[in-house]
Scaffold this active site. Structure first.
Site, PDB file in Angstrom:
ATOM      1  N   CYS A   1       0.864  -1.194   0.000  1.00 40.47           N
ATOM      2  CA  CYS A   1       0.000   0.000   0.000  1.00 40.47           C
ATOM      3  C   CYS A   1       0.889   1.229   0.000  1.00 40.47           C
ATOM      4  O   CYS A   1       2.043   1.156  -0.445  1.00 40.47           O
ATOM      5  CB  CYS A   1      -0.973  -0.030   1.177  1.00 40.47           C
ATOM      6  SG  CYS A   1      -0.197   0.006   2.807  1.00 40.47           S
TER       7      CYS A   1
ATOM      8  N   ASP B   1      -8.299   3.759   1.155  1.00 39.36           N
ATOM      9  CA  ASP B   1      -7.347   4.138   2.202  1.00 39.36           C
ATOM     10  C   ASP B   1      -8.117   4.617   3.442  1.00 39.36           C
ATOM     11  O   ASP B   1      -8.838   5.616   3.373  1.00 39.36           O
ATOM     12  CB  ASP B   1      -6.464   5.262   1.662  1.00 39.36           C
ATOM     13  CG  ASP B   1      -5.339   5.616   2.604  1.00 39.36           C
ATOM     14  OD1 ASP B   1      -5.375   5.178   3.768  1.00 39.36           O
ATOM     15  OD2 ASP B   1      -4.417   6.321   2.170  1.00 39.36           O
TER      16      ASP B   1
ATOM     17  N   CYS C   1      -1.445   0.657   7.448  1.00 35.64           N
ATOM     18  CA  CYS C   1      -2.885   0.329   7.552  1.00 35.64           C
ATOM     19  C   CYS C   1      -3.257  -0.873   6.690  1.00 35.64           C
ATOM     20  O   CYS C   1      -3.404  -1.992   7.184  1.00 35.64           O
ATOM     21  CB  CYS C   1      -3.757   1.522   7.162  1.00 35.64           C
ATOM     22  SG  CYS C   1      -3.547   2.983   8.198  1.00 35.64           S
ATOM     23  N   ARG C   2      -3.441  -0.650   5.386  1.00 36.25           N
ATOM     24  CA  ARG C   2      -4.040  -1.684   4.531  1.00 36.25           C
ATOM     25  C   ARG C   2      -3.163  -2.894   4.306  1.00 36.25           C
ATOM     26  O   ARG C   2      -3.602  -4.039   4.518  1.00 36.25           O
ATOM     27  CB  ARG C   2      -4.439  -1.076   3.171  1.00 36.25           C
ATOM     28  CG  ARG C   2      -5.578  -0.085   3.261  1.00 36.25           C
ATOM     29  CD  ARG C   2      -5.709   0.705   1.978  1.00 36.25           C
ATOM     30  NE  ARG C   2      -4.538   1.579   1.787  1.00 36.25           N
ATOM     31  CZ  ARG C   2      -4.295   2.291   0.714  1.00 36.25           C
ATOM     32  NH1 ARG C   2      -5.126   2.232  -0.311  1.00 36.25           N
ATOM     33  NH2 ARG C   2      -3.226   3.073   0.640  1.00 36.25           N
ATOM     34  N   SER C   3      -1.924  -2.689   3.833  1.00 37.51           N
ATOM     35  CA  SER C   3      -1.106  -3.882   3.532  1.00 37.51           C
ATOM     36  C   SER C   3      -0.698  -4.638   4.793  1.00 37.51           C
ATOM     37  O   SER C   3      -0.627  -5.876   4.739  1.00 37.51           O
ATOM     38  CB  SER C   3       0.095  -3.551   2.640  1.00 37.51           C
ATOM     39  OG  SER C   3       1.000  -2.668   3.250  1.00 37.51           O
TER      40      SER C   3
ATOM     41  N   ASN D   1       2.266   1.399   4.449  1.00 40.66           N
ATOM     42  CA  ASN D   1       2.551   0.127   5.143  1.00 40.66           C
ATOM     43  C   ASN D   1       2.278   0.216   6.651  1.00 40.66           C
ATOM     44  O   ASN D   1       2.981  -0.384   7.468  1.00 40.66           O
ATOM     45  CB  ASN D   1       3.987  -0.362   4.886  1.00 40.66           C
ATOM     46  CG  ASN D   1       4.246  -1.810   5.300  1.00 40.66           C
ATOM     47  OD1 ASN D   1       5.325  -2.140   5.792  1.00 40.66           O
ATOM     48  ND2 ASN D   1       3.285  -2.686   5.132  1.00 40.66           N
TER      49      ASN D   1
HETATM   50  P1  4NP Z   1      -1.825   2.776   4.147  1.00 40.72           P
HETATM   51  O1  4NP Z   1      -2.450   4.149   4.729  1.00 40.72           O
HETATM   52  O2  4NP Z   1      -1.262   3.123   2.778  1.00 40.72           O
HETATM   53  O3  4NP Z   1      -3.000   1.888   4.064  1.00 40.72           O
HETATM   54  O4  4NP Z   1      -0.769   2.334   5.136  1.00 40.72           O
HETATM   55  C1  4NP Z   1      -1.721   5.333   4.808  1.00 40.72           C
HETATM   56  C2  4NP Z   1      -0.821   5.521   5.809  1.00 40.72           C
HETATM   57  C3  4NP Z   1      -0.133   6.706   5.919  1.00 40.72           C
HETATM   58  C4  4NP Z   1      -0.348   7.713   4.995  1.00 40.72           C
HETATM   59  C5  4NP Z   1      -1.257   7.521   3.973  1.00 40.72           C
HETATM   60  C6  4NP Z   1      -1.946   6.337   3.879  1.00 40.72           C
HETATM   61  N1  4NP Z   1       0.337   8.939   5.114  1.00 40.72           N
HETATM   62  O5  4NP Z   1       0.080   9.838   4.313  1.00 40.72           O
HETATM   63  O6  4NP Z   1       1.192   9.081   6.004  1.00 40.72           O
END
Ligand code: 4NP
Length: 176
Positions: free
Chosen positions: A22, A143, A27-29, A25
């Site tokens: 994702c 997201d 939340c989703r992945s 790294n």
């Molecule tokens: P992820 O979510 O891609 O599912 O881990 C996010 C985590 C952090 C950020 C964006 C999305 N960020 O902008 O810091």
């Protein structure tokens, strides 16, 4: 009852390597990583199938999972404690049998990682959207980072049913 999806064959017979990717790294992945690892273990495939995760970005490298993702996974009986964020490497495109992007931007960024103008080494059969294997739909895993708890629950439902489908297809390809 859905039929098991067709997965790309193992590069090395007897071993199957999956990476989920994702943006951050955290939340989703990581959620997909923990759920896939749990399903792989349930299926008795953990000695032959490896699942790891990473982000296309480097902002959170070394950090544990987002506390909302971890709390939800823990409440559902998963172990969220061991995750530490890492950034995906171009070499992963050659090393993994399946690289699963959470959304279209992650997929485009992965394909741009390979050498050559359009990510020459990102084999489209192996570098895919996670939801290509979702029995209930296609598209992005949204997201949840800037949203509320409902977003995390939606991600968990998507990754649980998709992980189940993927693991149902692994038996056929791990020794291929
Ligand atoms: P992820 O979510 O891609 O599912 O881990 C996010 C985590 C952090 C950020 C964006 C999305 N960020 O902008 O810091």
């Amino acid at each position: 009852m859905s039929t098991a999806p067709s997965l790309p064959p193992a590069r090395t017979p007897g071993r199957y390597r999956i990476a989920v990717v994702c943006l951050g790294n955290i939340c989703r992945s990581p959620m997909a990583d923990v759920v896939l690892n749990a399903r792989v273990a349930d299926a008795g495939l953990d000695d032959r199938v490896e699942v790891v995760s990473a982000g296309t970005g480097d902002w959170h490298v070394g950090q544990p999972m987002d506390r909302r993702a971890a709390a939800l996974l823990t409440s559902e009986g998963y172990d969220a404690s061991r995750h530490r964020a890492q950034q995906v490497l171009a070499a992963w495109l050659d090393e993994h049998d399946l690289v699963l992007a959470m959304d279209a931007q992650n997929l485009a960024d992965l394909r741009d990682l390979g050498p050559g103008s359009a990510g020459g080494d990102a084999d489209p059969a192996r570098v895919r959207a996670l939801r290509d294997f979702d029995p209930e739909g296609t598209g992005d895993v949204p997201d949840p980072y800037y949203g509320g708890d409902a977003g995390f629950r939606e991600v968990l439902a998507m990754v649980e049913r998709t992980a189940e489908a993927i693991v149902a297809g692994l038996d056929r390809v791990v020794d291929a």
